[in-house]
Write an enzyme that holds these catalytic residues in place. Structure first.
Site, short mmCIF file in Angstrom:
data_model
loop_
_atom_site.label_atom_id
_atom_site.label_comp_id
_atom_site.label_asym_id
_atom_site.label_seq_id
_atom_site.Cartn_x
_atom_site.Cartn_y
_atom_site.Cartn_z
N LYS A 13 0.77 -0.48 0.00
CA LYS A 13 -0.15 0.17 -0.18
C LYS A 13 0.57 1.41 -0.03
CE LYS A 13 -1.82 -1.43 3.96
NZ LYS A 13 -1.44 -2.33 4.27
N ARG A 88 -9.61 1.51 8.66
CA ARG A 88 -9.56 -0.44 8.38
C ARG A 88 -10.31 -0.93 9.09
NH1 ARG A 88 -3.09 0.73 7.73
NH2 ARG A 88 -2.75 -1.31 8.48
N ARG A 127 10.98 -6.19 5.61
CA ARG A 127 11.92 -5.26 5.94
C ARG A 127 12.00 -5.67 6.99
NH1 ARG A 127 6.43 -1.45 5.42
NH2 ARG A 127 5.42 -3.24 6.90
N ARG A 133 11.79 -2.24 11.84
CA ARG A 133 10.15 -2.30 12.02
C ARG A 133 10.00 -3.00 13.21
NH1 ARG A 133 5.90 -0.47 8.14
NH2 ARG A 133 4.63 -0.85 9.73
N ARG A 144 -0.93 -9.73 13.25
CA ARG A 144 -1.55 -7.86 11.42
C ARG A 144 -1.95 -8.73 10.84
NH1 ARG A 144 3.92 -5.51 10.60
NH2 ARG A 144 2.52 -3.90 9.10
P1 B4P Z 1 4.45 -1.40 1.62
O1 B4P Z 1 4.03 -1.04 1.00
O2 B4P Z 1 5.22 -0.61 3.72
O3 B4P Z 1 3.67 -2.33 2.95
P2 B4P Z 1 1.69 -1.39 3.89
O4 B4P Z 1 1.36 -2.81 3.08
O5 B4P Z 1 2.09 0.07 3.27
O6 B4P Z 1 1.93 -1.53 4.99
P3 B4P Z 1 1.36 -1.83 6.79
O7 B4P Z 1 0.50 -2.30 6.39
O8 B4P Z 1 2.36 -3.09 7.12
O9 B4P Z 1 1.79 -0.49 7.50
P4 B4P Z 1 1.00 0.53 7.75
O10 B4P Z 1 2.51 1.54 8.29
O11 B4P Z 1 -0.18 1.29 6.86
O12 B4P Z 1 5.26 -2.92 2.19
C1 B4P Z 1 5.86 -3.41 2.95
C2 B4P Z 1 7.29 -4.36 2.01
O13 B4P Z 1 7.40 -5.03 1.25
C3 B4P Z 1 8.46 -2.94 1.87
O14 B4P Z 1 9.31 -3.85 2.73
C4 B4P Z 1 7.79 -3.03 0.61
O15 B4P Z 1 9.69 -2.18 0.14
C5 B4P Z 1 7.74 -4.35 0.28
N1 B4P Z 1 7.05 -4.42 -1.18
C6 B4P Z 1 6.24 -3.40 -1.69
N2 B4P Z 1 6.21 -4.02 -2.92
C7 B4P Z 1 6.80 -4.67 -3.08
C8 B4P Z 1 6.40 -5.21 -4.28
N3 B4P Z 1 5.63 -5.42 -5.48
N4 B4P Z 1 7.39 -6.67 -4.75
C9 B4P Z 1 8.51 -6.87 -3.59
N5 B4P Z 1 8.67 -6.09 -2.45
C10 B4P Z 1 7.94 -5.37 -2.55
O16 B4P Z 1 0.81 0.34 9.33
C11 B4P Z 1 1.28 -0.38 10.53
C12 B4P Z 1 0.44 0.02 11.88
O17 B4P Z 1 -0.04 1.37 12.17
C13 B4P Z 1 -0.92 -1.18 12.08
O18 B4P Z 1 -0.17 -2.48 11.93
C14 B4P Z 1 -1.53 -0.30 12.78
O19 B4P Z 1 -0.82 -0.51 14.30
C15 B4P Z 1 -1.44 1.39 12.79
N6 B4P Z 1 -2.27 2.03 12.23
C16 B4P Z 1 -1.94 2.25 10.01
N7 B4P Z 1 -3.52 3.08 9.91
C17 B4P Z 1 -4.13 2.58 11.32
C18 B4P Z 1 -5.57 2.54 11.45
N8 B4P Z 1 -6.56 3.28 10.12
N9 B4P Z 1 -6.82 2.31 12.23
C19 B4P Z 1 -5.43 1.84 13.32
N10 B4P Z 1 -4.81 1.47 13.14
C20 B4P Z 1 -4.13 1.72 12.06
#
Ligand code: B4P
Length: 189
Positions: A13, A88, A127, A133, A144
């Site tokens: 995302k 979420r 990661r 992290r 998660r």
């Molecule tokens: P990301 O792009 O970092 O993953 P994400 O889905 O955005 O992040 P995530 O769900 O973990 O965390 P968030 O910050 O939203 O990609 C992950 C990894 O994969 C990276 O290392 C990237 O380089 C790699 N990658 C990406 N695309 C790739 C591809 N095509 N091929 C290979 N590798 C790839 O949330 C973190 C925490 O914050 C939650 O658990 C919660 O505690 C809190 N939070 C956030 N929003 C909230 C909400 N609305 N309500 C309540 N809590 C919330």
């Protein structure tokens, strides 16, 4: 354009939202990034959020909703935004609806990134090794994913019923995923 990007932890995302917001010309709002900034600055919000994040749980809705309400009121959201990681929970969907109705608007599209569970676990483990992290340890990753499938995955059906959902494969190279999302949104980058 007012967009939401959804998908399990590690679906990409944040990675895709950064590319898409630049290509479309809207403000990227990541609730995870805002929480992490608050945690690293030890603000009162960060102190409250940290324990939930480190356990793989969602930060409580009241804290999250007021943070998003404040962020969406800023002038850089006037031309549109891409919400990454929000809403979420069902309560967050209701809050977002009321925030946007209050401003005379609504969500235009919701992108769901579809990725195999094995792939997201591999990405998050990688990661964890690269960035250390605190919520990327293996036990926390499992929690998660559970929380996502219980609380967040059902929300995509709600947006599908509203005719807003586009499902896109998040597998493969980052630029291939970006191309598929832009095509699904009908944007020429
Ligand atoms: P990301 O792009 O970092 O993953 P994400 O889905 O955005 O992040 P995530 O769900 O973990 O965390 P968030 O910050 O939203 O990609 C992950 C990894 O994969 C990276 O290392 C990237 O380089 C790699 N990658 C990406 N695309 C790739 C591809 N095509 N091929 C290979 N590798 C790839 O949330 C973190 C925490 O914050 C939650 O658990 C919660 O505690 C809190 N939070 C956030 N929003 C909230 C909400 N609305 N309500 C309540 N809590 C919330």
């Amino acid at each position: 354009m007012r967009l939401i990007i959804m998908g399990p932890p590690g679906a990409g995302k944040g990675t895709q939202a950064a590319v898409l917001a630049g290509a479309i010309g809207v403000t990227h709002i990541s609730t995870g990034d805002i929480f992490r900034l608050n945690v690293s600055n030890a603000t009162p919000l960060g102190v409250q959020a940290k324990a939930f994040m480190d356990a793989g749980e969602y930060v409580p809705d009241d804290l999250t909703n007021s943070m998003v309400r404040d962020r969406l009121s800023k002038s850089d959201c006037g031309a549109g935004f891409l919400l990454d990681g929000y809403p979420r929970t069902l309560e967050q969907v209701g809050e977002l609806d009321s925030m946007l109705e209050g401003a005379g608007g609504c969500v235009d599209k919701v992108v769901e990134l579809i990725v195999d569970v094995d792939e997201v676990v591999n990405r998050l483990v990688k990661r964890s090794a690269d960035q250390g992290r605190s919520d990327d340890g293996e036990g926390v990753i499992r929690r998660r994913l559970e929380v996502y499938f219980e609380a967040t995955a059902p929300l995509t059906e709600l947006y599908e019923k509203r005719g807003l959902l586009v499902r896109v494969s998040g597998m493969g190279a980052v630029e291939d995923v970006s191309g598929r999302v832009l095509e699904a949104l009908g944007v020429n980058a």
